[in-house]
Write a protein that holds these residues in place. Structure first.
Motif, PDB file in Angstrom:
ATOM      1  N   LYS A 297      68.935  25.459  35.798  1.00 13.97           N
ATOM      2  CA  LYS A 297      67.401  26.213  35.840  1.00 13.97           C
ATOM      3  C   LYS A 297      66.594  25.019  36.662  1.00 13.97           C
TER       4      LYS A 297
ATOM      5  N   CYS B  37      58.518  18.757  34.589  1.00 10.84           N
ATOM      6  CA  CYS B  37      59.591  19.004  33.695  1.00 10.84           C
ATOM      7  C   CYS B  37      59.967  20.466  33.571  1.00 10.84           C
TER       8      CYS B  37
ATOM      9  N   HIS C 276      64.142  14.803  33.562  1.00 11.56           N
ATOM     10  CA  HIS C 276      63.983  15.985  32.532  1.00 11.56           C
ATOM     11  C   HIS C 276      63.985  15.329  31.176  1.00 11.56           C
TER      12      HIS C 276
ATOM     13  N   LYS D 205      60.929  15.091  28.561  1.00 14.12           N
ATOM     14  CA  LYS D 205      61.159  15.959  27.335  1.00 14.12           C
ATOM     15  C   LYS D 205      60.891  15.286  26.075  1.00 14.12           C
TER      16      LYS D 205
ATOM     17  N   TYR E 220      46.559  16.703  20.433  1.00 16.88           N
ATOM     18  CA  TYR E 220      47.455  15.819  20.984  1.00 16.88           C
ATOM     19  C   TYR E 220      46.924  14.469  21.163  1.00 16.88           C
TER      20      TYR E 220
ATOM     21  N   ASN F 265      51.869  24.833  29.855  1.00 20.76           N
ATOM     22  CA  ASN F 265      52.592  25.123  28.795  1.00 20.76           C
ATOM     23  C   ASN F 265      51.891  25.551  27.362  1.00 20.76           C
ATOM     24  N   SER F 266      50.983  24.551  26.902  1.00 20.72           N
ATOM     25  CA  SER F 266      50.584  24.580  25.865  1.00 20.72           C
ATOM     26  C   SER F 266      49.322  25.547  26.002  1.00 20.72           C
TER      27      SER F 266
ATOM     28  N   TRP G  20      61.435  34.182  22.227  1.00 19.24           N
ATOM     29  CA  TRP G  20      60.337  33.582  22.878  1.00 19.24           C
ATOM     30  C   TRP G  20      60.540  32.245  23.492  1.00 19.24           C
TER      31      TRP G  20
ATOM     32  N   ASP H 208      68.811  20.736  26.649  1.00 20.02           N
ATOM     33  CA  ASP H 208      68.666  22.167  26.955  1.00 20.02           C
ATOM     34  C   ASP H 208      67.246  22.627  27.679  1.00 20.02           C
ATOM     35  N   LYS H 209      66.875  23.650  27.849  1.00 20.45           N
ATOM     36  CA  LYS H 209      65.368  24.173  28.404  1.00 20.45           C
ATOM     37  C   LYS H 209      64.752  24.970  27.470  1.00 20.45           C
TER      38      LYS H 209
ATOM     39  N   CYS I   4      61.773  25.479  24.586  1.00 14.25           N
ATOM     40  CA  CYS I   4      60.703  24.988  24.617  1.00 14.25           C
ATOM     41  C   CYS I   4      60.333  23.866  23.413  1.00 14.25           C
ATOM     42  N   PRO I   5      59.978  22.601  24.220  1.00 12.68           N
ATOM     43  CA  PRO I   5      59.707  21.836  22.994  1.00 12.68           C
ATOM     44  C   PRO I   5      58.628  21.859  22.121  1.00 12.68           C
TER      45      PRO I   5
HETATM   46  C1  HEM Z   1      59.447  25.712  28.362  1.00 11.40           C
HETATM   47  C2  HEM Z   1      57.386  29.628  25.905  1.00 11.40           C
HETATM   48  C3  HEM Z   1      54.143  26.623  24.135  1.00 11.40           C
HETATM   49  C4  HEM Z   1      56.142  22.621  26.584  1.00 11.40           C
HETATM   50  C5  HEM Z   1      59.429  26.816  27.796  1.00 11.40           C
HETATM   51  C6  HEM Z   1      59.821  27.952  28.100  1.00 11.40           C
HETATM   52  C7  HEM Z   1      59.289  29.205  27.567  1.00 11.40           C
HETATM   53  C8  HEM Z   1      58.282  28.763  26.777  1.00 11.40           C
HETATM   54  C9  HEM Z   1      59.838  30.644  27.465  1.00 11.40           C
HETATM   55  C10 HEM Z   1      61.183  28.353  28.988  1.00 11.40           C
HETATM   56  C11 HEM Z   1      60.941  28.625  30.527  1.00 11.40           C
HETATM   57  C12 HEM Z   1      62.042  28.685  31.182  1.00 11.40           C
HETATM   58  O1  HEM Z   1      62.555  27.524  31.675  1.00 11.40           O
HETATM   59  O2  HEM Z   1      62.510  29.776  31.542  1.00 11.40           O
HETATM   60  C13 HEM Z   1      56.362  29.138  25.356  1.00 11.40           C
HETATM   61  C14 HEM Z   1      55.097  29.744  24.702  1.00 11.40           C
HETATM   62  C15 HEM Z   1      54.527  28.717  24.223  1.00 11.40           C
HETATM   63  C16 HEM Z   1      54.737  27.675  24.565  1.00 11.40           C
HETATM   64  C17 HEM Z   1      55.457  31.254  24.710  1.00 11.40           C
HETATM   65  C18 HEM Z   1      53.242  29.094  23.473  1.00 11.40           C
HETATM   66  C19 HEM Z   1      52.636  30.511  22.781  1.00 11.40           C
HETATM   67  C20 HEM Z   1      54.639  25.259  24.401  1.00 11.40           C
HETATM   68  C21 HEM Z   1      53.869  23.961  23.999  1.00 11.40           C
HETATM   69  C22 HEM Z   1      54.427  23.022  24.693  1.00 11.40           C
HETATM   70  C23 HEM Z   1      55.398  23.380  25.674  1.00 11.40           C
HETATM   71  C24 HEM Z   1      52.828  24.025  22.939  1.00 11.40           C
HETATM   72  C25 HEM Z   1      54.154  21.618  24.386  1.00 11.40           C
HETATM   73  C26 HEM Z   1      54.727  20.560  24.579  1.00 11.40           C
HETATM   74  C27 HEM Z   1      56.975  23.315  27.421  1.00 11.40           C
HETATM   75  C28 HEM Z   1      57.805  22.638  28.304  1.00 11.40           C
HETATM   76  C29 HEM Z   1      58.874  23.486  28.779  1.00 11.40           C
HETATM   77  C30 HEM Z   1      58.698  24.722  28.093  1.00 11.40           C
HETATM   78  C31 HEM Z   1      57.592  20.922  28.641  1.00 11.40           C
HETATM   79  C32 HEM Z   1      60.094  23.057  29.853  1.00 11.40           C
HETATM   80  C33 HEM Z   1      61.342  22.732  28.812  1.00 11.40           C
HETATM   81  C34 HEM Z   1      62.057  21.982  29.533  1.00 11.40           C
HETATM   82  O3  HEM Z   1      62.350  21.750  30.695  1.00 11.40           O
HETATM   83  O4  HEM Z   1      63.221  21.488  28.718  1.00 11.40           O
HETATM   84  N1  HEM Z   1      58.264  27.189  27.002  1.00 11.40           N
HETATM   85  N2  HEM Z   1      55.926  27.687  25.302  1.00 11.40           N
HETATM   86  N3  HEM Z   1      55.282  25.017  25.561  1.00 11.40           N
HETATM   87  N4  HEM Z   1      57.714  24.747  27.198  1.00 11.40           N
HETATM   88 FE1  HEM Z   1      56.827  25.924  26.296  1.00 11.40          FE
END
Ligand code: HEM
Length: 481
Positions: free
Chosen positions: A91, A112, A122, A126, A183, A279-280, A414, A427-428, A430-431
């Motif tokens: 990814k 990230c 990464h 993370k 935060y 993201n957030s 989700w 992994d990927k 969501c944190p």
């Molecule tokens: C990754 C959904 C909120 C941080 C992801 C991914 C999804 C997702 C689907 C994977 C994307 C991919 O690589 O295909 C959501 C949804 C959120 C949400 C629906 C809120 C409704 C947040 C929040 C944070 C966050 C609050 C705060 C830290 C991240 C980060 C990644 C990620 C940094 C990349 C993870 C990685 O590289 O391992 N999110 N997210 N997200 N999200 Fe969230």
């Protein structure tokens, strides 16, 4: 069990489907996707045409932004999790799919979301985010409550004035401040950013997501403006700079901690900006209206049950909204998961096959070649009738209540992982997973501590629902706050 070994029998088959003629096929499909069919129909019609939920198709935007729009789509609950398996997919640079926005929009860094877990940065980024969320966990409930009770007070005064209150607008302003305060302990609106933060953030988001959205303008305008070339990054530079200034000051403690993890302060800050703003904030911009829309649509009977459950649990906790009290709210929890299942806020996921793979759907096993792009349209997987039955396409508030209900949580995707699993640096997933589920629950709690019931009209917009409150009935019983 690995997703490709899930017990479908028979020899692997080639993936059916068609990409059409080069360029013309991809442009034609893009028009189907945006204008002639719409997203859901675009995928459903191809499943039907080829009698398969694993199918070859083009994804938008196609020419001239994406080098290669051809994907193998996984469109059922069984094949979709191949995208979570880091042994099978890479990814790298595919957070937004077959195109990647310029790194000029992120300070020159690949942040990230665009990094594969095999890249050392990464893990560091993370980990920084895990540490941040853990360190602020006690602030989430009080900060959420103060910000969103004030939002609901504004809803009431707008209803009194004009008989309606636009939730999305209020949510944008409130979520932006809430996240900054939760935060970093610093409300963006109380800094030099003033009230301009959400608009600057929204503009910067559009610069990254325009290839994937339609603004509802005539096709003849949108195609050249949004779907053919990248918008020039310099036009959003000033907005980004103002946001960066806020994060580098408000996020000082996080950045100190990030240096200890081996990140440069600058790379950490661009990542902090992205995780917080894209993201957030981007997530809550879509999640909350979707949740309120589903709860509004379910009507007064559900509202009565939610109010009783929420007020009962809060009363038992001595009138306080605590984590333990929220944990006891079975129906409330189910409602949030059901909304995330039915309307996952992030609908597209991608991964390049790391090696030759066999991917199993309910109906067969398919051969995918190393290097091919796998793509999942999440609503097709999380509305799979083979898992969720005849009501798969409906909002069923108590779907996840009880032992039987809980068994279905493994099919809620989700967060780019199963709801029964936890994200890690390897992994990927969501944190923000736990944070997101918690704030979803807190929104429902806030609504039904305050109201017995409410009404709203719902329409669709850019990435999700648009909600307008049309009436609220103040709580007649319960702990009240
Ligand atoms: C990754 C959904 C909120 C941080 C992801 C991914 C999804 C997702 C689907 C994977 C994307 C991919 O690589 O295909 C959501 C949804 C959120 C949400 C629906 C809120 C409704 C947040 C929040 C944070 C966050 C609050 C705060 C830290 C991240 C980060 C990644 C990620 C940094 C990349 C993870 C990685 O590289 O391992 N999110 N997210 N997200 N999200 Fe969230």
């Amino acid at each position: 069990m690995a997703s490709s070994d899930q017990g479908s029998s028979g020899a692997p088959k080639p993936v059916p489907g068609s990409y059409g003629l080069p360029v013309i096929g991809a442009v034609r499909d893009r028009l189907d996707f945006y204008y002639f069919q719409g997203q859901d129909k675009y995928f459903e019609s191809r499943i039907e045409r080829y009698s398969s939920t694993v199918v070859r198709l083009n994804v938008p935007p196609g020419p001239f932004m994406a080098k290669d729009p051809r994907v193998v789509a996984v469109l059922d609950a069984k094949s979709f999790p191949v995208l979570f398996d880091m042994d099978k997919v890479e990814k790298k640079n595919l957070f937004t799919g077959t195109y990647m926005p310029s790194t000029d929009l992120t300070g020159g860094y690949r942040v990230c979301s665009y990094l594969d877990p095999s890249e050392p940065t990464h893990t560091k980024v993370k980990q920084m985010l895990f540490n941040l969320l853990l360190s602020r966990k006690d602030e989430v409930i009080p900060t959420f409550r103060s910000n969103f009770s004030s939002l609901l007070a504004t809803v009431e005064s707008e209803l009194a004035k004009s008989g309606k209150a636009e939730f999305n607008k209020l949510n944008d302003v409130t979520s932006f401040d809430f996240i900054g305060e939760a935060y970093f302990g610093v409300r963006p609106s109380s800094t030099d950013l003033g009230s301009g933060g959400p608009a600057k953030a929204a503009k910067w988001l559009i610069w990254q997501l325009h290839p994937l959205v339609t603004l509802g303008l005539p096709m003849i305008l949108e195609e050249p403006l949004l779907h053919t070339f990248h918008l020039p990054p310099f036009l959003v530079k000033g907005d980004y700079k103002a946001l960066y200034k806020y994060y580098s000051a408000a996020g000082k403690q996080v950045l100190d901690m990030a240096e200890g993890l081996g990140l440069s302060r600058e790379e950490a800050c661009h990542n902090l900006l992205f995780a917080t703003t894209f993201n957030s904030y981007g997530g809550l911009k879509v999640l909350f209206p979707g949740l309120v829309a589903n709860v509004a649509g379910a009507g007064e009977k559900l509202h009565e049950r939610l109010a009783a459950e929420i007020r009962g649990a809060v009363a038992e906790a001595g009138g306080k909204v605590t984590l333990a009290a929220v944990e006891r709210m079975e129906l409330t929890k189910s409602v949030v998961w059901e909304s995330l299942r039915l309307d996952p806020p992030v609908k597209f996921q991608y991964g390049h096959a790391k090696k030759d793979l066999e991917v199993a759907s309910h109906d067969g096993v398919f051969q995918v070649r190393k290097g091919e792009m796998l793509f999942g349209y999440q609503p097709c997987a999380t509305r799979d009738a083979r898992v969720f039955g005849a009501t798969a396409g409906q909002f069923v508030p108590d779907r996840f209540v009880g032992d039987e209900g809980r068994k279905l949580l493994q099919y809620v995707y989700w967060s780019n992982g199963r709801e029964t699993e936890s994200p890690s640096v390897g992994d990927k997933q969501c944190p923000g997973k736990n944070f997101v589920v918690l704030v979803g629950r807190l929104l429902v709690v806030e609504l039904f501590l305050r109201y017995d019931t409410f009404t709203a009209t719902v329409s669709t917009e850019l990435l999700g629902s648009s909600v307008v409150f049309t009436g609220v009935t103040k709580a007649t019983s319960g702990p009240g706050s």
